[in-house]
Design a protein around this motif. Structure first.
Motif, PDB file in Angstrom:
ATOM      1  N   GLU A  20       0.856  -1.195   0.000  1.00  0.00           N
ATOM      2  CA  GLU A  20       0.000   0.000   0.000  1.00  0.00           C
ATOM      3  C   GLU A  20       0.893   1.247   0.000  1.00  0.00           C
ATOM      4  O   GLU A  20       1.977   1.235   0.596  1.00  0.00           O
ATOM      5  N   ASP A  21       0.419   2.320  -0.634  1.00  0.00           N
ATOM      6  CA  ASP A  21       1.221   3.538  -0.726  1.00  0.00           C
ATOM      7  C   ASP A  21       1.607   4.077   0.646  1.00  0.00           C
ATOM      8  O   ASP A  21       2.743   4.506   0.855  1.00  0.00           O
ATOM      9  N   ASP A  22       0.665   4.042   1.600  1.00  0.00           N
ATOM     10  CA  ASP A  22       0.987   4.601   2.919  1.00  0.00           C
ATOM     11  C   ASP A  22       2.029   3.754   3.648  1.00  0.00           C
ATOM     12  O   ASP A  22       2.831   4.267   4.430  1.00  0.00           O
TER      13      ASP A  22
END
Length: 106
Positions: A20-22
């Motif tokens: 995930e990007d986060d």
């Protein structure tokens, strides 16, 4: 406080699409805060960007940019990553003109 652009580095080689990007922002933040990576206090991580595998890291102090750039090789490693990923680290200032050219081509 130095201008934001002089406190920012460009990271290429970020493994895109794995996490995930986060989570990737978290991994990048940790990497560039570690003293063993010549890092320091991270103000902001910009990821994802328009270019796949590219992130921008802004530090609180410009001196950190200089020390990060002096490190020969940055290997992104985290237990959430299956292997180590070599990163290319460059100054944001040097990249602005080429980035603008690239964006104009999109």
């Amino acid at each position: 406080q130095a201008a934001r652009s002089t406190r920012t580095i460009v990271i290429a080689g970020v493994p895109a699409g794995l996490l995930e990007d986060d989570v990737m922002v978290d991994i990048l933040t940790i990497h560039f805060q570690m003293s063993r990576n010549n890092g320091g206090d991270v103000e902001e991580v910009t990821y994802p960007t328009r270019n796949e595998g590219v992130a921008y890291i802004t530090f609180e102090d410009q001196e950190v940019v200089e020390s990060v750039l002096k490190k020969d090789q940055h290997l992104l490693q985290d237990k959430r990553l299956s292997r180590h990923y070599p990163l290319t680290v460059t100054r944001y200032c040097d990249n602005v003109s080429s980035s603008l050219t690239h964006l104009n081509m999109l």
